[in-house]
Design a protein around this motif. Structure first.
Motif, short mmCIF file in Angstrom:
data_model
loop_
_atom_site.label_atom_id
_atom_site.label_comp_id
_atom_site.label_asym_id
_atom_site.label_seq_id
_atom_site.Cartn_x
_atom_site.Cartn_y
_atom_site.Cartn_z
N TYR A 120 0.84 -1.20 0.00
CA TYR A 120 0.00 0.00 0.00
C TYR A 120 0.88 1.26 0.00
CZ TYR A 120 -2.70 3.86 1.86
OH TYR A 120 -3.23 5.10 2.04
N LYS A 124 1.07 3.96 -2.98
CA LYS A 124 0.62 5.32 -2.66
C LYS A 124 1.74 6.33 -2.97
CE LYS A 124 -0.38 8.84 -0.03
NZ LYS A 124 0.36 9.69 0.87
N SER A 129 -2.17 8.09 -5.08
CA SER A 129 -3.63 7.97 -5.03
C SER A 129 -4.02 6.93 -3.97
CB SER A 129 -4.16 7.54 -6.40
OG SER A 129 -5.48 7.05 -6.28
N PRO A 131 -7.19 5.80 -3.14
CA PRO A 131 -8.13 4.76 -3.58
C PRO A 131 -7.47 3.67 -4.43
CG PRO A 131 -9.05 6.94 -3.97
CD PRO A 131 -7.64 7.14 -3.55
N LEU A 134 -5.40 1.49 -2.13
CA LEU A 134 -6.26 0.60 -1.33
C LEU A 134 -6.81 -0.54 -2.19
CD1 LEU A 134 -8.36 2.93 1.00
CD2 LEU A 134 -6.76 1.13 1.68
N GLY A 135 -7.25 -0.21 -3.41
CA GLY A 135 -7.81 -1.22 -4.31
C GLY A 135 -6.79 -2.29 -4.64
#
Lengths: 158, 150
Positions: A120, A124, A129, A131, A134-135
């Motif tokens: 993550y 990031k 980003s 989202p 996280l996805g």
């Protein structure tokens, strides 16, 4: 051409206690260096300027939590060696094998979560980003869960 | 199925195997510790006490590595045989490195907590929590299991 009696023709064979213990300890030896290498790199990252400059406080705390989780995984992987030496010297028992197997299985949970947190943070940082990060992390977690827990559970049911 | 009773040779092989399991781990941790301690940011972000903690854990790890090499050196002094004494030395020498690894993990989590939170109490709590997990799994669990056997 393999004859039915040859070891090559065997579909499966029951292991005795000694063989199973040796195999289980071998698996532990496979996981441990991986866990510790990851731990070492985790620690180096903290002293990289990007860690303080580009990550939010919550993300830094998430990294700290993942380091704690990795420590728990290492403690679980190292536990069988301490167990045998202190509780069951001069023997190899089913209890020892069961404990080693359980420790190895459960150690995979904190290890998987550490991978997820690290992944993550990297996504990031690169894509900037939350989202998307996280996805992709959830997708990675699904892959780990499928390979480490669902697949073995299905094989055990057969 | 009844447990397999190990003889002197098997037990010695198992102790060696356990040492082989822990040794790469200890050496890896040692190398990484040197890696982050030589980073200039290390001295900038940590206080003198924290740096002292890092040095102490490096020392503990060094002693642990020395312990892990001991059975091999001791066994070489008695070639072509395995004795109960060799085994005892091996067991003791490989027992302490596990504790060294525990201390190292706890101190590293403490150090990262110090960098992230910059507060003493939460950092100490994080380090102690990790140490407790290791103590529970490496000391308490075997002790309880041994009582069950008796």
């Amino acid at each position: 051409m393999a004859n039915d009696d040859t070891p090559a023709a065997q579909e499966s064979r029951e292991l005795d206690v000694q063989e199973e213990a040796t195999q289980t300890l071998g698996e532990t030896g496979m996981v441990l260096p991986g866990v510790l290498t990851l731990f070492g790199f985790q620690l180096i990252v903290v002293f990289n300027p990007i860690f303080m400059e580009k990550l939010y406080k919550q993300e830094q705390v998430a990294h700290l939590v993942s380091l704690g989780l990795l420590s728990v995984a290492a403690a679980m992987v190292l536990a069988p060696a301490a167990f045998r030496r202190r509780a069951e010297p001069w023997m190899l028992s089913r209890r020892f094998i069961g404990l080693t197997s359980r420790m190895m299985t459960w150690a995979m949970v904190p290890l998987m979560l550490t991978f997820a947190v690290d992944f993550y943070l990297v996504v990031k940082l690169v894509l900037a980003s939350i989202p998307v990060a996280l996805g992709l992390t959830i997708a990675l977690l699904a892959v780990f869960t499928a390979l480490w827990f669902v697949l073995p559970a299905r094989a055990a049911r057969r | 199925m009844s447990p397999h009773r190990t003889d002197l040779v098997e037990e010695s092989a198992l102790v060696t195997r356990e040492a082989q399991l822990v040794l790469p781990a200890v050496l890896l941790l040692f190398v990484f510790q040197i890696g982050f301690m030589t980073n200039p940011v290390f001295a900038e972000r940590l206080t003198a006490v924290d740096i002292g903690v890092a040095f102490a854990s490096l020392g503990v790890l060094g002693v642990g590595a020395a312990g892990l090499f001991t059975p091999s050196m001791y066994g070489r002094s008695q070639p072509r045989k395995v004795t109960r004494r060799t085994l005892l030395v091996g067991r003791r020498a490989t027992h302490w490195p596990l504790l060294a690894v525990s201390v190292k993990f706890a101190s590293d989590v403490y150090l990262e907590a110090r960098v992230v939170t910059r507060a003493w109490l939460p950092s100490i709590a994080c380090g102690v929590a990790v140490l407790l997990v290791f103590v529970a799994l490496q000391v308490v669990l075997p002790a309880v299991a041994r009582r069950d056997v008796r």
